[in-house]
Design an enzyme around this catalytic site. Structure first.
Site, PDB file in Angstrom:
ATOM      1  N   TRP A   1       5.640 -10.024  -4.203  1.00 42.47           N
ATOM      2  CA  TRP A   1       5.903 -11.022  -3.157  1.00 42.47           C
ATOM      3  C   TRP A   1       7.181 -10.724  -2.373  1.00 42.47           C
ATOM      4  CZ3 TRP A   1       4.905 -16.511  -5.759  1.00 42.47           C
ATOM      5  CH2 TRP A   1       3.573 -16.569  -6.206  1.00 42.47           C
ATOM      6  N   LYS A   2       8.018  -9.852  -2.899  1.00 38.31           N
ATOM      7  CA  LYS A   2       9.326  -9.558  -2.273  1.00 38.31           C
ATOM      8  C   LYS A   2      10.087 -10.865  -2.061  1.00 38.31           C
ATOM      9  CE  LYS A   2       7.389  -5.351  -0.494  1.00 38.31           C
ATOM     10  NZ  LYS A   2       7.465  -4.252   0.452  1.00 38.31           N
TER      11      LYS A   2
ATOM     12  N   HIS B   1      11.959  -0.065  -7.188  1.00 38.61           N
ATOM     13  CA  HIS B   1      11.268  -0.205  -5.898  1.00 38.61           C
ATOM     14  C   HIS B   1      12.109   0.454  -4.805  1.00 38.61           C
ATOM     15  CE1 HIS B   1       9.570  -1.916  -2.294  1.00 38.61           C
ATOM     16  NE2 HIS B   1       8.471  -2.110  -2.998  1.00 38.61           N
TER      17      HIS B   1
ATOM     18  N   GLY C   1       4.960  -1.375   3.973  1.00 37.22           N
ATOM     19  CA  GLY C   1       5.177  -2.353   5.030  1.00 37.22           C
ATOM     20  C   GLY C   1       4.991  -1.798   6.431  1.00 37.22           C
TER      21      GLY C   1
ATOM     22  N   GLY D   1       2.108  -5.427  -1.438  1.00 32.61           N
ATOM     23  CA  GLY D   1       3.143  -6.291  -0.874  1.00 32.61           C
ATOM     24  C   GLY D   1       2.534  -7.327   0.049  1.00 32.61           C
ATOM     25  N   GLY D   2       2.569  -7.045   1.345  1.00 35.47           N
ATOM     26  CA  GLY D   2       2.128  -8.001   2.362  1.00 35.47           C
ATOM     27  C   GLY D   2       0.795  -8.683   2.068  1.00 35.47           C
TER      28      GLY D   2
HETATM   29  P1  PGA Z   1       3.232  -3.315   1.329  1.00 29.71           P
HETATM   30  O1  PGA Z   1       4.352  -3.238   0.172  1.00 29.71           O
HETATM   31  O2  PGA Z   1       1.911  -3.511   0.635  1.00 29.71           O
HETATM   32  O3  PGA Z   1       3.609  -4.517   2.152  1.00 29.71           O
HETATM   33  O4  PGA Z   1       3.281  -2.043   2.074  1.00 29.71           O
HETATM   34  C1  PGA Z   1       4.101  -2.604  -1.039  1.00 29.71           C
HETATM   35  C2  PGA Z   1       5.334  -2.645  -1.911  1.00 29.71           C
HETATM   36  O5  PGA Z   1       6.440  -2.490  -1.375  1.00 29.71           O
HETATM   37  O6  PGA Z   1       5.243  -2.836  -3.125  1.00 29.71           O
END
Ligand code: PGA
Length: 257
Positions: A10-11, A102, A180, A241-242
């Protein structure tokens, strides 16, 4: 045995209520369609911000194959480190996993392999499973240094572990240029690097452990490309992520094996 895993990172997104809602939505979908009934029987891990760990742990209680983890921990067990969160604190929330290394931690917070090895070490001592991230920048790939970079990250950050600790670790290959950005590694690029990583594990820990090691792909993984990526022999799931911030998208990825 090697597990397929789909993990959501989720960051720094979602306030507490939003995060609880997201975890409840995904959990609801899994209750209706248990992971064992899904192709590939993947495990699911939510890597939430620290403040969500307790609540999300409760939300997923009793759900087979679903876990919670933190996105970071500090490299020391406890003490005068204002603002930091220790591995034992994470464990006490009910979380079972932690992300280490990460690329955002490496680049924005200057975390080097030595520091990451220390973080992974306290995590293991406190009974957390480490998901160790590695991956090259675009420049490194363009200069054909990607294999060297990943080898070095794994050797220095992760391969100090003994067999027993390593057998609970997961590796996530996340090319920095794909994170991202909407640019995904092609299935062939992912497979090539994952096979290379499995070879490195084989050299260090032997064939059985190498075959049992889960290697995830991360970097703009989405409901459209997940299936092709997960079909690759050495791609055992994704770190997302996203696309993990929308319950429907994340659940589609979970069903992509
Ligand atoms: P992303 O991020 O799917 O938004 O590219 C992946 C991550 O950083 O774990």
């Amino acid at each position: 045995m090697k597990k397929n895993i789909v993990a959501g990172n989720w960051k720094m997104n979602m306030n507490l209520d939003e995060g609880k809602k997201l975890a409840e939505e995904v959990s609801g979908m899994i209750r209706k369609k248990p992971l064992k009934a899904i192709n590939g029987s993947p495990d699911v891990i939510f890597f939430t911000p620290f403040i969500h760990l307790v609540d999300v742990s409760k939300i997923i209680e009793g759900l087979d194959g679903v876990g919670v983890g933190a996105q970071n921990c500090y490299s020391k067990p406890s003490g005068a480190f204002t603002g930091e969160v220790s591995a034992s604190m994470i464990k006490s929330t009910g979380a079972g996993h932690v992300l280490v290394g990460h690329s955002e931690r490496r680049s924005l917070f200057n975390e080097n392999n030595k520091m990451l090895a220390a973080k992974a070490s306290v995590a293991v001592e406190n009974g957390l499973n480490v998901v160790f991230c590695c991956g090259e920048t675009l420049e490194e790939r363009e200069n054909s240094r990607h294999f060297d970079v990943v080898r070095n990250q794994l050797r220095e950050g992760l391969f100090w572990m003994d067999n027993k600790s390593f057998s609970n670790a997961v590796i996530a290959y996340e090319p920095v240029w794909a994170i991202g950005t909407g640019v995904t590694a092609s299935p062939e690029q992912a497979q090539e690097m994952h096979a290379f990583i499995r070879d490195l594990v084989n050299e260090k820990y032997g064939n059985q452990i190498a075959q049992d090691t889960t290697i995830l792909y991360g970097g703009s993984c989405n409901p459209k490309n997940a299936n092709q990526l997960f079909q690759q022999e050495d791609v055992d799931g994704g770190l997302v992520g996203g696309a993990s911030l929308k319950a429907g998208d994340f659940f589609k990825i979970i069903q992509s094996f």
